[in-house]
Design an enzyme around this catalytic site. Structure first.
Site, mmCIF file in Angstrom:
data_model
loop_
_atom_site.group_PDB
_atom_site.id
_atom_site.type_symbol
_atom_site.label_atom_id
_atom_site.label_comp_id
_atom_site.label_asym_id
_atom_site.label_seq_id
_atom_site.Cartn_x
_atom_site.Cartn_y
_atom_site.Cartn_z
ATOM 1 N N ASP A 51 10.691 -4.162 43.526
ATOM 2 C CA ASP A 51 11.403 -5.148 42.731
ATOM 3 C C ASP A 51 10.638 -5.350 41.421
ATOM 4 O OD1 ASP A 51 12.615 -7.360 41.678
ATOM 5 O OD2 ASP A 51 12.504 -8.558 43.517
ATOM 6 N N ALA A 74 16.195 0.260 34.415
ATOM 7 C CA ALA A 74 16.728 -0.626 35.462
ATOM 8 C C ALA A 74 17.393 -1.828 34.806
ATOM 9 C CB ALA A 74 15.593 -1.094 36.359
ATOM 10 N N SER A 117 21.927 -0.820 24.448
ATOM 11 C CA SER A 117 23.378 -0.640 24.532
ATOM 12 C C SER A 117 24.056 -0.997 23.211
ATOM 13 C CB SER A 117 23.919 -1.560 25.626
ATOM 14 O OG SER A 117 25.312 -1.668 25.528
ATOM 15 N N TYR A 141 25.449 -9.696 28.734
ATOM 16 C CA TYR A 141 24.860 -8.362 28.887
ATOM 17 C C TYR A 141 24.237 -7.883 27.574
ATOM 18 C CZ TYR A 141 24.535 -3.311 29.209
ATOM 19 O OH TYR A 141 24.076 -2.021 29.146
ATOM 20 N N LYS A 145 20.115 -7.296 26.419
ATOM 21 C CA LYS A 145 19.573 -6.036 25.875
ATOM 22 C C LYS A 145 18.885 -6.307 24.532
ATOM 23 C CE LYS A 145 20.582 -3.072 29.043
ATOM 24 N NZ LYS A 145 19.558 -2.257 29.676
#
Ligand code: UDP
Length: 341
Positions: A51, A74, A117, A141, A145
């Site tokens: 983790d 990840a 992204s 999201y 990033k």
């Protein structure tokens, strides 16, 4: 170089590991297998199951394997999910990312490549999108990033951590060994191919009333092998370039519409693909196409599979290799299976 790839058991992670191995690097994957697959980690890369929020485990992995560079992939990556569960996204993408950076400092790792992204841009007014355009993410999201990219910039200033953030546009396609197999598939190319295979009744087009030539959204699809190549080149460049760089990772050009993807899939598969038109999906910009000058100039990156036919065909071949044609492929174990630790 000894490289740790976080998220190495995922779709793009497994292809990046293949490319790193091909380039002669020693690779360790670090993955919690929440969405990845143990058998996606290509031998002789090893898998450390753990983790990222566990600082001690991450630091131990970096030290035990004497890691010299990290490729940080990840993440949770579904836009809609991130709107519904921002807390989960900030925890997985920002808190875990910063924990990784603490471990990177503690283990004195000097180089990092980050999977960013195009979602950092939001809905930019002008296209193609240039790295100099203001990032204005429209969902958690994209914001997570961007937050990590910004941390990287300051870590470089203060601690001299060299980094490259690669802002992915639309990854698609497969290698002979690795492809896309998400439990809950949301991406256009695999869904269209499921419709061609008959495991899905039809492909739903989310909106055909956009201000684009055929009314459907334009995107910039990149073959996942070309995407992976950029990571290898970015890592090499960090040996020479002392900075915290940001590059778009797309093909540029006019972009490809949803209808064009479906037409290419019909040609490649020779199958009928039924289409349904539905209302627009929330948060979908009409056009997202990269300006790619910066990465081409700085890294010498040149896509080897730029044709959409090739991208779709490789994904089709991958899907046909699966048992149920739904993408839930059971990959045969390689002769030297990855060693879990
Ligand atoms: N799309 C679609 N039907 C689907 C899935 C996607 O029409 O079942 C469209 C979506 O609206 C977008 C494009 O295909 O314009 C690419 O979507 P995807 O989710 O693959 O990637 P995104 O661009 O959202 O990262």
């Amino acid at each position: 170089m000894r490289v740790l790839v976080t998220g190495g058991a995922g779709y793009i992670g497994s292809v990046v590991i293949e490319a790193l191995l091909d380039a002669g690097h020693d690779v360790v994957a670090f993955d919690d297998l929440s969405t990845g697959h143990r058998d996606a980690v290509v031998a002789p890369a090893r898998l450390v199951e753990g983790d990222l929020l566990d600082a001690r485990a991450v630091t131990a992995a970096l030290r035990t394997h004497r890691i010299e560079a990290v490729v940080h992939m990840a993440a949770r990556s579904l836009v809609g999910d991130s709107v519904a569960d921002p807390a989960g996204y900030y925890r997985a993408n920002v808190t875990a990312g910063l924990t990784l950076l603490e471990a990177v400092r503690a283990a004195e790792v000097g180089r990092l490549v980050f999977s960013s992204s195009a979602a950092v841009y939001g809905e930019p007014a002008s296209q193609p999108i240039d790295e100099g355009d203001p990032p204005l993410p429209k969902n958690p999201y994209g914001d997570t990033k961007l937050a990590f990219e910004r941390a990287l910039r300051w870590y470089h200033t203060a601690y001299r951590l060299r980094s490259t953030s690669l802002r992915y546009f639309n990854a698609a396609g497969a290698t002979g060994r690795s492809g896309e197999r998400h439990a809950r598939e949301t991406h256009l190319v695999p869904l269209v191919l499921q419709a061609a295979a008959g495991t899905r009744e039809a492909i739903t087009i989310y909106g055909d009333d956009y201000p684009t030539p055929d009314g459907t959204c334009l995107r910039d699809y990149v073959h996942v092998s070309d995407l992976a190549l950029a990571h290898v080149q970015a890592l090499d460049a960090l040996a020479r370039v002392d900075g915290a760089e940001v590059y778009n990772l797309g093909l540029g050009g006019a972009g490809t519409s949803v209808r064009e993807v479906i037409d290419v899939a019909r040609r490649v598969t020779g199958r009928e693909i039924a289409v349904r038109v539905a209302p627009r999906r929330r948060g979908d910009p009409a056009r997202l196409v990269a300006s790619t000058e910066r990465i081409r100039l700085a890294l010498g990156w040149a896509p080897r599979h730029p044709a959409l036919e090739e991208i779709v065909e490789s994904a089709w071949r991958w899907m046909r290799g699966s048992r149920d044609m739904g993408g839930a492929r059971r990959t045969p174990q390689p002769p030297h299976a990855p060693r879990p630790e």
